[in-house]
Design a protein around this motif. Structure first.
Motif, PDB file in Angstrom:
ATOM      1  N   ARG A 210       0.851  -1.184   0.000  1.00 32.67           N
ATOM      2  CA  ARG A 210       0.000   0.000   0.000  1.00 32.67           C
ATOM      3  C   ARG A 210       0.884   1.231   0.000  1.00 32.67           C
ATOM      4  N   TRP A 211       0.379   2.298  -0.601  1.00 27.63           N
ATOM      5  CA  TRP A 211       1.116   3.549  -0.646  1.00 27.63           C
ATOM      6  C   TRP A 211       1.126   4.211   0.726  1.00 27.63           C
ATOM      7  N   HIS A 212       2.195   4.914   0.996  1.00 23.41           N
ATOM      8  CA  HIS A 212       2.311   5.692   2.233  1.00 23.41           C
ATOM      9  C   HIS A 212       1.326   6.854   2.184  1.00 23.41           C
ATOM     10  N   LYS A 213       0.877   7.302   3.333  1.00 23.33           N
ATOM     11  CA  LYS A 213      -0.097   8.396   3.381  1.00 23.33           C
ATOM     12  C   LYS A 213       0.443   9.684   2.769  1.00 23.33           C
ATOM     13  N   SER A 214       1.784   9.830   2.725  1.00 27.10           N
ATOM     14  CA  SER A 214       2.375  11.025   2.119  1.00 27.10           C
ATOM     15  C   SER A 214       2.457  10.910   0.602  1.00 27.10           C
ATOM     16  N   GLY A 215       2.235   9.692   0.066  1.00 31.57           N
ATOM     17  CA  GLY A 215       2.214   9.475  -1.375  1.00 31.57           C
ATOM     18  C   GLY A 215       3.585   9.236  -1.978  1.00 31.57           C
ATOM     19  N   GLY A 219       4.068   2.348   1.854  1.00 32.27           N
ATOM     20  CA  GLY A 219       3.617   2.497   3.231  1.00 32.27           C
ATOM     21  C   GLY A 219       3.770   1.207   4.011  1.00 32.27           C
ATOM     22  N   SER A 284     -12.491  -0.485   6.134  1.00 33.48           N
ATOM     23  CA  SER A 284     -12.080  -0.440   7.524  1.00 33.48           C
ATOM     24  C   SER A 284     -13.284  -0.182   8.416  1.00 33.48           C
ATOM     25  N   ASN A 287     -12.716   3.383   9.883  1.00 36.59           N
ATOM     26  CA  ASN A 287     -12.791   4.560   9.030  1.00 36.59           C
ATOM     27  C   ASN A 287     -13.248   4.127   7.644  1.00 36.59           C
ATOM     28  N   LYS A 290     -11.311   5.299   4.513  1.00 33.31           N
ATOM     29  CA  LYS A 290      -9.888   4.987   4.384  1.00 33.31           C
ATOM     30  C   LYS A 290      -9.648   4.102   3.167  1.00 33.31           C
ATOM     31  N   ASP A 291      -8.658   4.465   2.372  1.00 34.90           N
ATOM     32  CA  ASP A 291      -8.328   3.718   1.164  1.00 34.90           C
ATOM     33  C   ASP A 291      -7.450   2.519   1.531  1.00 34.90           C
TER      34      ASP A 291
END
Length: 354
Positions: A210-215, A219, A284, A287, A290-291
């Motif tokens: 998965r990608w980090h929340k900062s893009g 992640g 989730s 949330n 949440k992606d």
């Protein structure tokens, strides 16, 4: 509500250590929701780790607290759900639901219990500034009626016994042990206790990220293990990488990217597919926005990770990266490599008195 200690109160915390320290007091580490219980007569509030109330989710526990605790008190403890002879964190997390009708149904189907391990106030007495030895003695006197769903955690000053507990109690779903200095006062939100948790390693297939929340950087890596029927089950994630390493992983993993249709978890986008296994990409429960989508990878890489214990067929917590295993065949990464703790009757732990 008028108590000498008023909500909200942030719970006192523990720092991780590798061995049980000889500080005079050791308790089991319960795997549930930490709570500070405030009771003033019929008024009961269940605080949480983030200081938000949990009261509405556990109406049956509120009734048990009214029946089995002193009329005016503040307790520190853990909310748990017992499933047979062990704890179930999955059933516990299901209790957090927005619908009142669902909360009522789950309160009947999977009732919660409280395991108390500290006393912050009793009657008009604020006990936060008194040593643990005195707080514990008063807690034992206050909780003489543990016939219901309110329990007093066992405790010992014997290091040899504490070590046996560390080994035995895992079989009932407990998390390890916590050591507390007997002369320590209650210090909210400070790590003045010590926790010792189980750590094991497992070789897992890396099946996506998965990608980090900062893009733009990785992640977390998604981990899989093959079950007896030849299905790759999603068992958890590993996310303990420095930022520079996260960026490098994007390029390193690029040759392994594949289409969703060719991936063992290709059905993740179908909500019905999540009912029969541990697929990533489910909504989730904490949330809904949440992606949780992921970049699928061909299941050809193997990584060794450290974990504390399993919750059903998955890792209970985020794992820790140990090393890549280019010498391992991904098809050999099965559940059979995992050590299973010896089963231990949870009732034997809850029934212990000093």
């Amino acid at each position: 509500m008028r108590l000498p200690v008023m909500p909200p109160v942030a719970p006192m915390l523990a720092k991780a250590v590798s061995q049980i320290p000889d500080v005079g007091h050791v308790e089991p580490k319960w795997d549930g929701f930490r709570t500070i219980v405030f009771r003033d007569g019929d008024e009961v509030e269940l605080g949480s780790r983030n200081e938000k109330p949990l009261t509405r989710y556990f109406p049956e526990l509120v009734e048990q607290i009214r029946a089995h605790t002193p009329p005016r008190c503040v307790l520190d403890g853990e909310i748990v759900v017992v499933d047979g002879d062990r704890l179930s964190f999955d059933l516990l997390t299901n209790r957090i639901h927005p619908a009142a009708s669902r909360v009522k149904l789950l309160a009947e189907q999977t009732p919660a219990s409280l395991v108390a391990f500290d006393l912050l106030a009793l009657g008009d007495d604020d006990l936060m500034g008194t040593p643990l030895a005195q707080r514990r003695a008063r807690l034992e006197d206050a909780l003489t009626d543990t016939s219901g769903a309110v329990h007093l955690t066992p405790a010992t000053g014997d290091l040899a016994l504490a070590q046996r507990w560390f080994t035995q109690f895992e079989g009932a779903g407990l998390d390890g042990v916590v050591a507390k200095p007997l002369d320590g006062t209650y210090q909210p939100d400070r790590r003045t206790m010590f926790k010792v948790k189980h750590e094991r390693t497992a070789d897992c297939v890396v099946a996506g990220y998965r990608w980090h929340k900062s893009g733009g950087i990785v992640g977390s890596l998604l981990l899989g293990l093959w079950d007896d029927e030849g299905h790759l089950q999603h068992v958890g994630v590993v996310a303990s990488f420095p930022m520079a390493r996260r960026a490098a992983l994007v390029e390193e993993l690029a040759p392994l990217t594949t289409g969703v249709d060719e991936h063992p978890w290709g059905a993740w986008a179908d909500p019905a597919a999540h009912a029969g296994g541990r697929l990533p990409g489910a909504v989730s429960r904490w949330n809904a926005t949440k992606d949780l989508s992921f970049v699928p990878l061909r299941p050809e890489l193997v990584v060794e990770v450290a974990y504390d214990h399993m919750e059903g067929t998955r890792f209970r917590h985020t794992t820790q990266f140990r090393r890549w295993r280019p010498d391992r065949d991904p098809s050999s990464c099965t559940y059979t490599q995992l050590e299973e703790p010896v089963r231990f009757d949870l009732a034997d732990i809850l029934g212990r008195r000093p």
